[in-house]
Design a protein around this motif. Sequence first.
Motif, PDB file in Angstrom:
ATOM      1  N   VAL A 153       0.842  -1.199   0.000  1.00  0.00           N
ATOM      2  CA  VAL A 153       0.000   0.000   0.000  1.00  0.00           C
ATOM      3  C   VAL A 153       0.878   1.251   0.000  1.00  0.00           C
ATOM      4  CG1 VAL A 153      -1.782   1.269   1.249  1.00  0.00           C
ATOM      5  CG2 VAL A 153      -1.794  -1.228   1.248  1.00  0.00           C
ATOM      6  N   LYS A 155       4.216   3.077  -1.070  1.00  0.00           N
ATOM      7  CA  LYS A 155       5.126   2.908  -2.208  1.00  0.00           C
ATOM      8  C   LYS A 155       6.496   2.397  -1.770  1.00  0.00           C
ATOM      9  CE  LYS A 155       3.144   6.415  -5.215  1.00  0.00           C
ATOM     10  NZ  LYS A 155       3.104   7.871  -5.442  1.00  0.00           N
ATOM     11  N   LEU A 158       9.907   4.524  -1.930  1.00  0.00           N
ATOM     12  CA  LEU A 158      10.207   5.603  -0.988  1.00  0.00           C
ATOM     13  C   LEU A 158      10.996   5.056   0.203  1.00  0.00           C
ATOM     14  CD1 LEU A 158       6.681   7.315  -0.951  1.00  0.00           C
ATOM     15  CD2 LEU A 158       8.682   8.054  -2.253  1.00  0.00           C
ATOM     16  N   ILE A 197      -2.992  15.712   0.029  1.00  0.00           N
ATOM     17  CA  ILE A 197      -1.665  15.858  -0.568  1.00  0.00           C
ATOM     18  C   ILE A 197      -0.768  14.694  -0.163  1.00  0.00           C
ATOM     19  CG2 ILE A 197       0.452  17.245  -0.543  1.00  0.00           C
ATOM     20  CD1 ILE A 197      -1.306  19.732  -0.396  1.00  0.00           C
ATOM     21  N   LEU A 198      -0.808  14.348   1.124  1.00  0.00           N
ATOM     22  CA  LEU A 198       0.049  13.278   1.626  1.00  0.00           C
ATOM     23  C   LEU A 198      -0.212  11.951   0.914  1.00  0.00           C
ATOM     24  CD1 LEU A 198       2.163  12.416   3.805  1.00  0.00           C
ATOM     25  CD2 LEU A 198       0.224  11.764   5.242  1.00  0.00           C
ATOM     26  N   THR A 199      -1.468  11.603   0.754  1.00  0.00           N
ATOM     27  CA  THR A 199      -1.776  10.294   0.181  1.00  0.00           C
ATOM     28  C   THR A 199      -1.591  10.260  -1.334  1.00  0.00           C
ATOM     29  OG1 THR A 199      -4.104  10.906   0.161  1.00  0.00           O
ATOM     30  CG2 THR A 199      -3.356   9.574   2.004  1.00  0.00           C
ATOM     31  N   ASP A 200      -2.005  11.327  -2.031  1.00  0.00           N
ATOM     32  CA  ASP A 200      -2.011  11.267  -3.499  1.00  0.00           C
ATOM     33  C   ASP A 200      -1.253  12.382  -4.206  1.00  0.00           C
ATOM     34  OD1 ASP A 200      -3.672   8.886  -3.793  1.00  0.00           O
ATOM     35  OD2 ASP A 200      -5.226  10.110  -2.868  1.00  0.00           O
ATOM     36  N   GLY A 201      -0.654  13.319  -3.445  1.00  0.00           N
ATOM     37  CA  GLY A 201       0.147  14.370  -4.072  1.00  0.00           C
ATOM     38  C   GLY A 201      -0.671  15.532  -4.592  1.00  0.00           C
TER      39      GLY A 201
ATOM     40  N   ALA B 196       8.969  13.242  -4.602  1.00  0.00           N
ATOM     41  CA  ALA B 196       8.085  12.168  -5.037  1.00  0.00           C
ATOM     42  C   ALA B 196       6.787  12.166  -4.241  1.00  0.00           C
ATOM     43  CB  ALA B 196       8.801  10.820  -4.889  1.00  0.00           C
ATOM     44  N   ILE B 197       6.907  12.361  -2.920  1.00  0.00           N
ATOM     45  CA  ILE B 197       5.713  12.391  -2.068  1.00  0.00           C
ATOM     46  C   ILE B 197       4.843  13.593  -2.414  1.00  0.00           C
ATOM     47  CG2 ILE B 197       4.902  12.738   0.304  1.00  0.00           C
ATOM     48  CD1 ILE B 197       7.255  11.053   1.260  1.00  0.00           C
ATOM     49  N   ASP B 200       3.106  12.988  -6.009  1.00  0.00           N
ATOM     50  CA  ASP B 200       2.199  11.850  -6.195  1.00  0.00           C
ATOM     51  C   ASP B 200       1.760  11.130  -4.930  1.00  0.00           C
ATOM     52  OD1 ASP B 200       2.096  11.915  -9.103  1.00  0.00           O
ATOM     53  OD2 ASP B 200       4.228  11.452  -9.006  1.00  0.00           O
ATOM     54  N   GLY B 201       2.201  11.600  -3.763  1.00  0.00           N
ATOM     55  CA  GLY B 201       1.736  11.004  -2.521  1.00  0.00           C
ATOM     56  C   GLY B 201       2.475   9.743  -2.130  1.00  0.00           C
ATOM     57  N   ILE B 202       2.068   9.182  -1.005  1.00  0.00           N
ATOM     58  CA  ILE B 202       2.782   8.020  -0.463  1.00  0.00           C
ATOM     59  C   ILE B 202       2.127   6.690  -0.833  1.00  0.00           C
ATOM     60  CG2 ILE B 202       3.719   9.272   1.522  1.00  0.00           C
ATOM     61  CD1 ILE B 202       1.475   8.014   3.210  1.00  0.00           C
ATOM     62  N   LEU B 203       0.880   6.736  -1.285  1.00  0.00           N
ATOM     63  CA  LEU B 203       0.162   5.472  -1.518  1.00  0.00           C
ATOM     64  C   LEU B 203       0.304   4.983  -2.954  1.00  0.00           C
ATOM     65  CD1 LEU B 203      -3.172   6.036   0.435  1.00  0.00           C
ATOM     66  CD2 LEU B 203      -0.972   5.185   1.261  1.00  0.00           C
ATOM     67  N   VAL B 204       0.364   3.677  -3.122  1.00  0.00           N
ATOM     68  CA  VAL B 204       0.426   3.107  -4.471  1.00  0.00           C
ATOM     69  C   VAL B 204      -0.886   3.393  -5.193  1.00  0.00           C
ATOM     70  CG1 VAL B 204       2.044   1.300  -3.815  1.00  0.00           C
ATOM     71  CG2 VAL B 204      -0.392   0.842  -3.751  1.00  0.00           C
TER      72      VAL B 204
END
Lengths: 207, 207
Positions: A153, A155, A158, A197-201, B196-197, B200-204
Amino acid sequence: MQQSEASNIQGENTLSRIIKEAIRLFSAKGYHGTSIDDITQAAGITKGAFYWHFKSKEVLLRKFLEEWETRFLDGLIRATEGVKGGFLVKLQKVNRYTAAFGFYNRELCVSFTTLSAELIGGGHAIEKYFRSVYGKYQNFLIKIINEGKRENVFKKELDSIHASLIFMAFHDGLLLQWSMNRDNIDGEAFLSTYRAILTDGILVRDR
Amino acid sequence: MQQSEASNIQGENTLSRIIKEAIRLFSAKGYHGTSIDDITQAAGITKGAFYWHFKSKEVLLRKFLEEWETRFLDGLIRATEGVKGGFLVKLQKVNRYTAAFGFYNRELCVSFTTLSAELIGGGHAIEKYFRSVYGKYQNFLIKIINEGKRENVFKKELDSIHASLIFMAFHDGLLLQWSMNRDNIDGEAFLSTYRAILTDGILVRDR
DNA sequence: TCCTCTAGACCGACCGGTTAGTATAGTGCC
DNA sequence: GGCACTATACTAACCGGTCGGTCTAGAGGA
């Protein structure tokens, strides 16, 4: 000599008032900017009373750090350790707990960030304690991040250590900015923007 | 006592040395934790020389803020204003400029964040200046964000004001964390993780 | 019940050191 | 001669910290 019942109210009261006012003043004026006289005046006591409860200003500082560690950090760890449902649920829990705690204990959290900026890197004796607490926080975050990677879940590309540092940086910075602008910000909306922003940028997906 | 090789004027040298050492000490010990004696000792001058150049400690503080505003902020604005290629290129420029400036002027940037935490909210006279500089920074960011929205690259559902505050919070927090851990961090890799975060965020994506 | 003793909680004057800032006389250099 | 200092000596306020004393509640004994 029992302390629990109505008998020993006075001392407990004064002690907690010292800590409360110290935290408030630290968050507003920093450690060196806050004098013992400031604290005693705010708490409505005298210098003698202060030094009856604390051997020195630095002992008060240690007590303050303990307060942050036990109330915020240990609380956060306790709030997530039994959680079932995997990384996503845990992340939500961490964000919610942190936001709620920061909202209701703004001065404690702002003080922690302000004092760490003020006292780390200057050769102060307290630096080691600051770093150990930050280290504990970081280890907690790394464990969760690695769980998220195992579940595919979070990435995998990172770096976990970097990501944990970035998490802490976000929390520190967000707290400071929110605290400075809290009169003109809807905290709830601000937070949901951050979470998005944190989850999806920030960038649209199909560009 | 000769200060430099013939050409340079004595005064310029001393003035810049005061500012340089003040910034270094502010970043390590904060504003109230740094005394005039600390500064003069570090700069290798006497108190008389300091007060020949600065009317008071607060004037030095103002000079420091000016330094940050003209060197970092105005530099950032200048570096992006003529850029062609739309939001994505501008964002890259902002991130690159900020990272490079922070790397090569760590003490100036750390001081700005530390002193703002220490001095904003405590009723200090300098607070207004701090806020005006933050406001200028924020307006610059909002303009860029809105450009990104117009180009349909920056997500429209993210509030511009919140996002600008979040940007500043990220920069402040990242700087503080990097500064604290700079001995154990590869700055370049750390930054690319952050970028990168941010984008596009941290989640896949397909979860 | 009265008296004495103890301990905890606190008061506030005071101490030595440090702070920002001032004063003043003198010095080397353009 | 004036700019850019140095060197030294100060002041007044403020700093963290100390200390002798005070007040109160309760315990123990007679």
